[in-house]
Design a protein around this motif. Structure first.
Motif, short mmCIF file in Angstrom:
data_model
loop_
_atom_site.label_atom_id
_atom_site.label_comp_id
_atom_site.label_asym_id
_atom_site.label_seq_id
_atom_site.Cartn_x
_atom_site.Cartn_y
_atom_site.Cartn_z
N ALA A 1 -71.42 1.86 113.06
CA ALA A 1 -70.88 1.30 114.14
C ALA A 1 -72.67 1.62 114.84
CB ALA A 1 -70.07 0.93 114.72
N VAL A 2 -72.87 3.29 115.24
CA VAL A 2 -73.64 3.99 116.09
C VAL A 2 -74.63 4.13 115.30
CG1 VAL A 2 -74.42 6.37 116.33
CG2 VAL A 2 -71.95 5.49 116.92
N HIS A 3 -75.48 4.16 114.14
CA HIS A 3 -76.04 3.48 113.70
C HIS A 3 -76.79 2.33 113.55
CE1 HIS A 3 -76.73 7.43 111.73
NE2 HIS A 3 -75.57 7.00 110.98
N LYS A 4 -76.06 1.32 113.06
CA LYS A 4 -75.78 -0.27 113.40
C LYS A 4 -76.58 -0.42 114.52
CE LYS A 4 -74.80 -4.70 112.93
NZ LYS A 4 -73.36 -5.73 112.46
N ALA A 5 -76.10 -0.14 115.74
CA ALA A 5 -76.29 -0.54 117.02
C ALA A 5 -77.89 0.69 118.11
CB ALA A 5 -75.50 -0.43 118.23
N LEU A 6 -78.45 1.24 117.15
CA LEU A 6 -79.66 1.99 118.21
C LEU A 6 -80.14 2.25 116.27
CD1 LEU A 6 -77.96 5.70 118.22
CD2 LEU A 6 -78.58 3.99 119.99
N ASN A 7 -80.32 1.24 115.49
CA ASN A 7 -81.37 0.82 114.65
C ASN A 7 -80.93 -0.38 114.40
OD1 ASN A 7 -82.13 3.92 113.99
ND2 ASN A 7 -80.48 4.12 114.10
N LYS A 8 -81.28 -1.52 115.35
CA LYS A 8 -81.37 -2.78 114.58
C LYS A 8 -82.16 -3.19 113.63
CE LYS A 8 -77.90 -4.30 117.39
NZ LYS A 8 -77.23 -5.56 116.66
N GLY A 9 -81.89 -4.11 112.64
CA GLY A 9 -83.02 -4.72 112.33
C GLY A 9 -83.55 -3.66 110.63
N ARG A 10 -82.68 -2.68 110.37
CA ARG A 10 -83.52 -1.43 110.02
C ARG A 10 -82.19 -1.51 108.42
NH1 ARG A 10 -85.38 3.94 112.82
NH2 ARG A 10 -86.37 3.98 110.28
N SER A 11 -83.29 -1.62 107.25
CA SER A 11 -82.45 -1.74 105.88
C SER A 11 -81.57 0.01 105.87
CB SER A 11 -83.09 -2.08 105.43
OG SER A 11 -84.28 -0.71 104.94
N LEU A 12 -80.44 -0.40 105.09
CA LEU A 12 -79.51 1.14 105.15
C LEU A 12 -80.34 1.66 104.22
CD1 LEU A 12 -76.30 -0.63 105.26
CD2 LEU A 12 -77.79 0.11 107.15
N ALA A 13 -80.04 3.07 103.95
CA ALA A 13 -80.53 4.61 103.15
C ALA A 13 -78.67 4.96 102.60
CB ALA A 13 -81.78 5.30 104.03
N ARG A 14 -78.31 4.57 103.75
CA ARG A 14 -76.84 4.89 103.02
C ARG A 14 -75.49 3.98 103.42
NH1 ARG A 14 -74.61 9.29 100.34
NH2 ARG A 14 -72.60 10.10 100.99
N GLY A 15 -74.59 4.08 102.85
CA GLY A 15 -73.44 2.21 102.92
C GLY A 15 -72.80 3.97 102.99
N ALA A 16 -71.59 3.14 102.82
CA ALA A 16 -69.86 3.66 102.49
C ALA A 16 -70.06 4.62 101.73
CB ALA A 16 -68.96 2.86 103.13
N THR A 17 -69.10 6.14 101.82
CA THR A 17 -69.29 7.10 100.86
C THR A 17 -67.68 6.14 99.53
OG1 THR A 17 -69.13 8.71 101.38
CG2 THR A 17 -68.36 9.08 100.14
N PRO A 18 -68.31 5.98 98.11
CA PRO A 18 -67.11 5.29 97.08
C PRO A 18 -66.36 6.14 97.21
CG PRO A 18 -69.57 4.77 96.41
CD PRO A 18 -69.59 5.89 98.21
N ASP A 19 -64.69 5.19 97.26
CA ASP A 19 -63.66 6.12 97.42
C ASP A 19 -63.90 6.88 95.88
OD1 ASP A 19 -62.32 4.82 99.40
OD2 ASP A 19 -61.47 3.43 97.12
N SER A 20 -64.47 6.87 95.02
CA SER A 20 -64.54 8.30 93.74
C SER A 20 -64.99 8.71 94.30
CB SER A 20 -65.63 6.95 92.26
OG SER A 20 -66.28 6.54 92.77
#
Length: 327
Positions: free
Chosen positions: A273-292
């Motif tokens: 939520a924080v990264h999205k709000a502060l960096n509108k429109g920028r592509s992700l370098a890292r998503g959520a950590t996989p369960d594995s």
């Protein structure tokens, strides 16, 4: 009468920072009346991040505290900033800063011994290295470093149990500020060294506040993950993000998690939520950590046979003797 009790429980949840804050119908109204985010020059941003944080925590169990500060927008957010948690391995950032401060105070570079212990302590969360650094620094010097950083509610762990240091997200944000802030008690070179170590944390320990970060930023982080008989899993993540002409800091502490995976998910929802709000429109370098990639093994910062200790006020640090502590 039942309705009155329900309203009282709702208000208590909002004030104490439990995950119920966003799970009740009055959450939006409460956010408008008493926002957890402020940005003097961008009130719309503060309102949006307040809403997004509450949404991120909707329905989550356990106790969660959040603090963040963005140097560019002056956005500042705090949720349950005074709630105290067993620090687990995030206390290693304090040890890093105290070691850097001592070297500068004595007018020398880090010794080979200090570098040999600091690197694994931060990069791979090595506990034997942390114990050596803790013993070498001593409680008085560590307490002095807490004072220099401006912390107010962090107490060093008793009897050598450094993982049982009690701390708050507000204090963790102050310690991160010592590595990024222009008025830090650390030199530019010391800050750069500390941030570099935190940017080199090994891959399986890079979950947490790095989730959702955009390309073009560099993450400098330290995590803690510790199960105990009381309060279940402590799952913490603190980090500074630099690059593209901006710097911001995020600290998320939690306990009462039924598993490490559950705690990681809570922390990463906040971070995204924080990264999205502060960096509108920028592509992700890292998503959520996989369960594995989420282990259910403790960080080992507290031995399994360590006693359960009450949260007593006398566990806060006494005022250090500045004559003996001064570098």
């Amino acid at each position: 009468m039942p309705h009155r009790r329900r309203r009282r429980r709702t208000a208590l949840a909002v004030l104490t920072g439990t995950a119920l804050i966003a799970a009740v119908p009055v959450a939006a109204t409460a956010a408008d009346r008493n926002p957890i985010c402020r940005a003097p020059k961008s009130p719309a941003l503060a309102k949006r991040v307040t809403r997004d944080l509450r949404t991120a925590l909707a329905g989550r169990g356990g106790t969660v505290s959040v603090a963040l500060y963005d140097d560019r927008t002056r956005l500042s957010c705090t949720l349950a900033g005074g709630t105290r948690y067993d620090a687990a391995s995030v206390v290693k950032v304090l040890m890093l800063e105290a070691t850097l401060r001592r070297a500068a105070g004595w007018g020398r570079p880090l010794t080979a011994w200090e570098r040999r212990n600091l690197r694994p302590m931060i990069r791979s969360s090595d506990n034997a290295a942390a114990s050596r650094i803790w013993s070498d620094l001593g409680r008085t010097y560590l307490a002095g470093t807490l004072h220099r950083a401006g912390t107010t509610r962090t107490g060093l762990g008793p009897y050598g149990y450094w993982g049982l240091t009690r701390t708050t997200v507000n204090d963790q944000l102050r310690l991160l500020g010592a590595l990024t802030g222009p008025r830090s008690f650390l030199s530019t070179g010391a800050r750069a060294y500390g941030l570099r170590l935190m940017s080199e944390v090994r891959k399986d320990q890079r979950w947490g506040v790095s989730a959702g970060m955009p390309r073009g930023l560099r993450a400098h982080l330290k995590n803690g993950w510790l199960p105990r008989a009381t309060h279940g899993w402590r799952v913490h993540s603190i980090g500074a993000f630099t690059g593209g002409g901006r710097t911001y800091r995020i600290a998320v502490l939690s306990h009462g998690n039924p598993s490490m995976k559950y705690g990681v998910r809570t922390v990463e929802r906040v971070a995204q939520a924080v990264h999205k709000a502060l960096n509108k429109g920028r592509s992700l370098a890292r998503g959520a950590t996989p369960d594995s990639e989420i282990s259910e093994r403790s960080d080992g910062s507290v031995p399994p046979d360590a006693p359960e200790l009450p949260d007593l006020r006398d566990r806060l640090n006494p005022r250090p003797v500045w004559g003996a502590d001064a570098p």
